[in-house]
Write an enzyme that holds these catalytic residues in place. Sequence first.
Site, PDB file in Angstrom:
ATOM      1  CD  GLN A  93      -7.073  -4.766   4.333  1.00 52.52           C
ATOM      2  OE1 GLN A  93      -8.222  -5.028   4.276  1.00 52.52           O
ATOM      3  NE2 GLN A  93      -7.000  -2.915   4.049  1.00 52.52           N
TER       4      GLN A  93
ATOM      5  CG  ASP B 203       0.605  -2.158   6.480  1.00 54.42           C
ATOM      6  OD1 ASP B 203      -0.700  -2.701   6.717  1.00 54.42           O
ATOM      7  OD2 ASP B 203       0.299  -1.607   4.756  1.00 54.42           O
TER       8      ASP B 203
ATOM      9  CG  HIS C  56      -1.863   0.668   1.529  1.00 45.88           C
ATOM     10  ND1 HIS C  56      -1.345   2.099   1.980  1.00 45.88           N
ATOM     11  CD2 HIS C  56      -3.475   1.099   1.099  1.00 45.88           C
ATOM     12  CE1 HIS C  56      -3.008   3.248   1.768  1.00 45.88           C
ATOM     13  NE2 HIS C  56      -4.169   1.919   1.546  1.00 45.88           N
TER      14      HIS C  56
ATOM     15  CB  CYS D 290      -3.962   2.927  -1.628  1.00 42.05           C
ATOM     16  SG  CYS D 290      -4.721   4.509  -1.115  1.00 42.05           S
TER      17      CYS D 290
ATOM     18  CE  LYS E 160      -7.286   0.055   7.038  1.00 44.21           C
ATOM     19  NZ  LYS E 160      -7.953  -0.133   5.375  1.00 44.21           N
TER      20      LYS E 160
HETATM   21  N1  PMP Z   1      -1.970  -1.132   5.053  1.00 43.81           N
HETATM   22  C1  PMP Z   1      -2.635  -1.748   4.037  1.00 43.81           C
HETATM   23  C2  PMP Z   1      -2.460  -3.454   3.015  1.00 43.81           C
HETATM   24  C3  PMP Z   1      -3.915  -1.040   4.108  1.00 43.81           C
HETATM   25  O1  PMP Z   1      -4.914  -1.545   3.199  1.00 43.81           O
HETATM   26  C4  PMP Z   1      -4.645   0.099   4.447  1.00 43.81           C
HETATM   27  C5  PMP Z   1      -5.722   0.806   4.580  1.00 43.81           C
HETATM   28  N2  PMP Z   1      -6.394   0.993   3.001  1.00 43.81           N
HETATM   29  C6  PMP Z   1      -2.802   0.721   5.031  1.00 43.81           C
HETATM   30  C7  PMP Z   1      -1.898   0.493   4.997  1.00 43.81           C
HETATM   31  C8  PMP Z   1      -2.948   2.291   5.571  1.00 43.81           C
HETATM   32  O2  PMP Z   1      -3.997   2.277   6.618  1.00 43.81           O
HETATM   33  P1  PMP Z   1      -4.661   3.302   7.135  1.00 43.81           P
HETATM   34  O3  PMP Z   1      -5.036   4.347   5.853  1.00 43.81           O
HETATM   35  O4  PMP Z   1      -5.870   3.304   8.157  1.00 43.81           O
HETATM   36  O5  PMP Z   1      -3.955   4.597   7.718  1.00 43.81           O
END
Ligand code: PMP
Length: 406
Positions: free
Chosen positions: A203, A200, A123, A364, A226
């Site tokens: 998910q 990370d 991401h 993203c 999440k």
């Molecule tokens: N890493 C991953 C794999 C994600 O899916 C996301 C959120 N889409 C993020 C990081 C970022 O998370 P946040 O916007 O809650 O900081």
Amino acid sequence: MTALDTADIRRQFPALGRKIYGHELIYFDNTATTQTPAAVIDAIRDGYLDSKANVHRGVHTLSQEATARQEATRALVARYIGAADSEEVIFTRGTTESINLVASSYGQLMNEGDEIVLTVMEHHSDIVPWQLLAERRGLKIRVVPMDDRGVLDLDAYRRLLNDRTRLVAVTHVSNVLGTVNPVAEMIADAHRAGAVVLVDGAQAIAHLRVDVRALDADFYAFSSHKMYGPCGIGVLYGRRELLEKMPPYQGGGEMIKTVSFDGTVFADLPFRFEAGTPDFVGIAALAKAVEWLEATGVERIAAHEEKLLEYVTERMAEIEGMRIFGTAPGKGSIISFLIGNAHSYDTGLLLDKLGIAVRTGHHCAQPLMERLGVSGTVRASMAAYNTFEEADAFIAALRRIAPMLA
Ligand code: PMP
């Protein structure tokens, strides 16, 4: 293991009662954020209604209670992720801030020519902080490729590791492909090469059992929103011996022992990394989300999501023009797809008119989109409260719109 009682679960999520264009809402955008159970919403309301007071500052009852709630949440989160102790749990604003904290702070221990290894499926929040750091400190970023199913090439990964590798940052579960990466194996490889690993977990945290010590992770980042919790709260797990040698991330109140104009002595863990007033109401409400996950059982949720994934994937594959991205064995309940050459937004808009919430665009993950050769996908992602009836309605909707799009 008993199956989930989705009817009972759904009653706990007020937002699921919404109607969209006259249709019952089918919420398949759980990768972006999950809906929130009443217990969490009640905790947020109660936190403002009759017990709001700042943490760690007051001797008065309300402040003592607020502090106790926050620290109890820290202990609960630590237990939930298998951390050795709660001082290894730092509250942030989300996964993004957790990663930025490590890049800004641990990054100061890196020097010109050092290398960071990322994967092609990260991401943006697990790419850009490292790029900023690489620019500041003259580091090199190397990228692990994947095959067409969305499985990382571990041989290539091992070849990238060398005595200049300082850190590996890898997503536990891909937010686009659903791939569950073999992070324990990757961590063991990185450790052999003398590198630390940030996982990370954005998910993964609500979809599989996470045990940071079993993984031997050095850092593990995730977001409350999440995992059925409130927005604006995140967690960074860090191994104590690493956190102890890291410089502070932000300066301010709460993160100090003493301050004078001759110098400042920083607080111990975890407060050293928690400058300023945190969202203590949200943090206390996160405890309710963790309790909800514990009571529901993340293994049961995973088994339910797996069945739904299989059911939906099989039926989607029968639809003319359907292209599914991400077919890694054992993947999580995330399905990225396109219908023919139709733009993802068109598909998303038509599904919305039928009450179905899916995500569209690059998610993203533009480097991954480039690897897939598309500018974006439609993404359907399922959680504990999604049902087979919703899956049927989704398939029927796809069948209906596919001829208009293909
Ligand atoms: N890493 C991953 C794999 C994600 O899916 C996301 C959120 N889409 C993020 C990081 C970022 O998370 P946040 O916007 O809650 O900081």
